[in-house]
Scaffold this motif. Structure first.
Motif, PDB file in Angstrom:
ATOM      1  N   LEU A  21       0.831  -1.203   0.000  1.00 55.51           N
ATOM      2  CA  LEU A  21       0.000   0.000   0.000  1.00 55.51           C
ATOM      3  C   LEU A  21       0.868   1.256   0.000  1.00 55.51           C
ATOM      4  CD1 LEU A  21      -2.718   1.575   0.488  1.00 55.51           C
ATOM      5  CD2 LEU A  21      -2.215   1.303   2.916  1.00 55.51           C
ATOM      6  N   PHE A  22       1.866   1.305   0.878  1.00 54.98           N
ATOM      7  CA  PHE A  22       2.724   2.485   0.923  1.00 54.98           C
ATOM      8  C   PHE A  22       3.617   2.586  -0.305  1.00 54.98           C
ATOM      9  CE2 PHE A  22       1.340   2.574   5.291  1.00 54.98           C
ATOM     10  CZ  PHE A  22       1.170   3.939   5.487  1.00 54.98           C
ATOM     11  N   GLY A  23       3.948   1.459  -0.912  1.00 56.36           N
ATOM     12  CA  GLY A  23       4.663   1.508  -2.187  1.00 56.36           C
ATOM     13  C   GLY A  23       3.820   2.154  -3.270  1.00 56.36           C
ATOM     14  N   LYS A  24       2.548   1.845  -3.273  1.00 59.23           N
ATOM     15  CA  LYS A  24       1.645   2.455  -4.253  1.00 59.23           C
ATOM     16  C   LYS A  24       1.422   3.933  -3.936  1.00 59.23           C
ATOM     17  CE  LYS A  24      -2.566   1.459  -6.757  1.00 59.23           C
ATOM     18  NZ  LYS A  24      -3.611   0.474  -7.003  1.00 59.23           N
ATOM     19  N   LEU A  25       1.329   4.264  -2.657  1.00 59.56           N
ATOM     20  CA  LEU A  25       1.158   5.670  -2.273  1.00 59.56           C
ATOM     21  C   LEU A  25       2.380   6.505  -2.646  1.00 59.56           C
ATOM     22  CD1 LEU A  25      -0.552   5.378   1.235  1.00 59.56           C
ATOM     23  CD2 LEU A  25      -1.598   6.115  -0.918  1.00 59.56           C
ATOM     24  N   THR A  26       3.554   5.881  -2.718  1.00 66.47           N
ATOM     25  CA  THR A  26       4.772   6.596  -3.101  1.00 66.47           C
ATOM     26  C   THR A  26       4.640   7.194  -4.488  1.00 66.47           C
ATOM     27  OG1 THR A  26       6.102   5.156  -1.711  1.00 66.47           O
ATOM     28  CG2 THR A  26       7.260   6.323  -3.444  1.00 66.47           C
ATOM     29  N   SER A  27       3.989   6.480  -5.385  1.00 66.40           N
ATOM     30  CA  SER A  27       3.841   6.992  -6.749  1.00 66.40           C
ATOM     31  C   SER A  27       2.781   8.086  -6.845  1.00 66.40           C
ATOM     32  CB  SER A  27       3.502   5.854  -7.709  1.00 66.40           C
ATOM     33  OG  SER A  27       2.235   5.311  -7.382  1.00 66.40           O
ATOM     34  N   ASN A  28       1.961   8.230  -5.818  1.00 69.51           N
ATOM     35  CA  ASN A  28       0.939   9.280  -5.778  1.00 69.51           C
ATOM     36  C   ASN A  28       1.216  10.264  -4.651  1.00 69.51           C
ATOM     37  OD1 ASN A  28      -0.561   8.020  -7.847  1.00 69.51           O
ATOM     38  ND2 ASN A  28      -1.498   6.651  -6.362  1.00 69.51           N
ATOM     39  N   SER A  29       2.492  10.595  -4.435  1.00 70.96           N
ATOM     40  CA  SER A  29       2.861  11.393  -3.268  1.00 70.96           C
ATOM     41  C   SER A  29       2.281  12.798  -3.305  1.00 70.96           C
ATOM     42  CB  SER A  29       4.376  11.453  -3.120  1.00 70.96           C
ATOM     43  OG  SER A  29       4.962  12.018  -4.267  1.00 70.96           O
ATOM     44  N   ASP A  30       2.043  13.361  -4.492  1.00 69.13           N
ATOM     45  CA  ASP A  30       1.455  14.698  -4.552  1.00 69.13           C
ATOM     46  C   ASP A  30       0.017  14.694  -4.031  1.00 69.13           C
ATOM     47  OD1 ASP A  30       0.847  13.118  -6.729  1.00 69.13           O
ATOM     48  OD2 ASP A  30       0.628  14.798  -8.117  1.00 69.13           O
ATOM     49  N   VAL A  31      -0.741  13.654  -4.351  1.00 63.35           N
ATOM     50  CA  VAL A  31      -2.117  13.531  -3.854  1.00 63.35           C
ATOM     51  C   VAL A  31      -2.110  13.287  -2.345  1.00 63.35           C
ATOM     52  CG1 VAL A  31      -4.243  12.179  -4.014  1.00 63.35           C
ATOM     53  CG2 VAL A  31      -2.927  12.673  -6.077  1.00 63.35           C
TER      54      VAL A  31
END
Length: 141
Positions: A21-31
């Protein structure tokens, strides 16, 4: 894990899906940065997500090793419990956070993978119980 609850393997599976989950959130860090009130700091948010992901991966291995040490010694049982927990938690987190839909094919594929692991476990346990126990280095006079 005979006679014991496989809590450590379950925690390892939850940590694994949370790390993803946090790996996926890394790619959406601006959001993510905008949602937590730091829209001008997306790089900091990305580093924070990466750090949490690394920490969770360390927890995965810590709890998986604990599951191996507290159980019956079977790596397959710990692997099965961890995998089941990881797959189901990943599906739930994806649905809750990213509004992802899992299809019947996804669940069928998951069921096939887990069934295969279960077959491997049952075959290994049958082989171990049918083998006669022998003592090594036993001297006969």
């Amino acid at each position: 894990m005979d006679g014991q609850k496989p809590y450590y393997a379950m925690v390892a599976g939850i940590c694994a899906s949370s790390a993803s989950l946090f790996g996926k959130l890394t790619s959406n860090s601006d959001v993510v940065a905008a949602r937590i009130g730091l829209p001008e700091w997306p790089a900091l948010t990305q580093l924070l997500c990466i750090g949490i992901m690394i920490a969770l991966n360390a927890c995965v291995w810590r709890f998986f090793v604990k599951a191996l040490h507290t159980g019956s010694g079977s790596t397959l049982v710990a692997s099965l419990v961890s995998a089941v927990t990881n797959y189901i938690t990943s599906a739930v987190l994806g649905w809750l956070i990213f509004k992802e839909n899992t299809t019947v094919f996804w669940w069928a594929g998951t069921a096939l993978v887990l069934s295969g692991l279960l077959l491997i476990i049952s075959g290994t346990e049958e082989q171990e119980s049918s083998m006669p126990s022998t003592k090594l280095n036993e001297k006969t006079d």
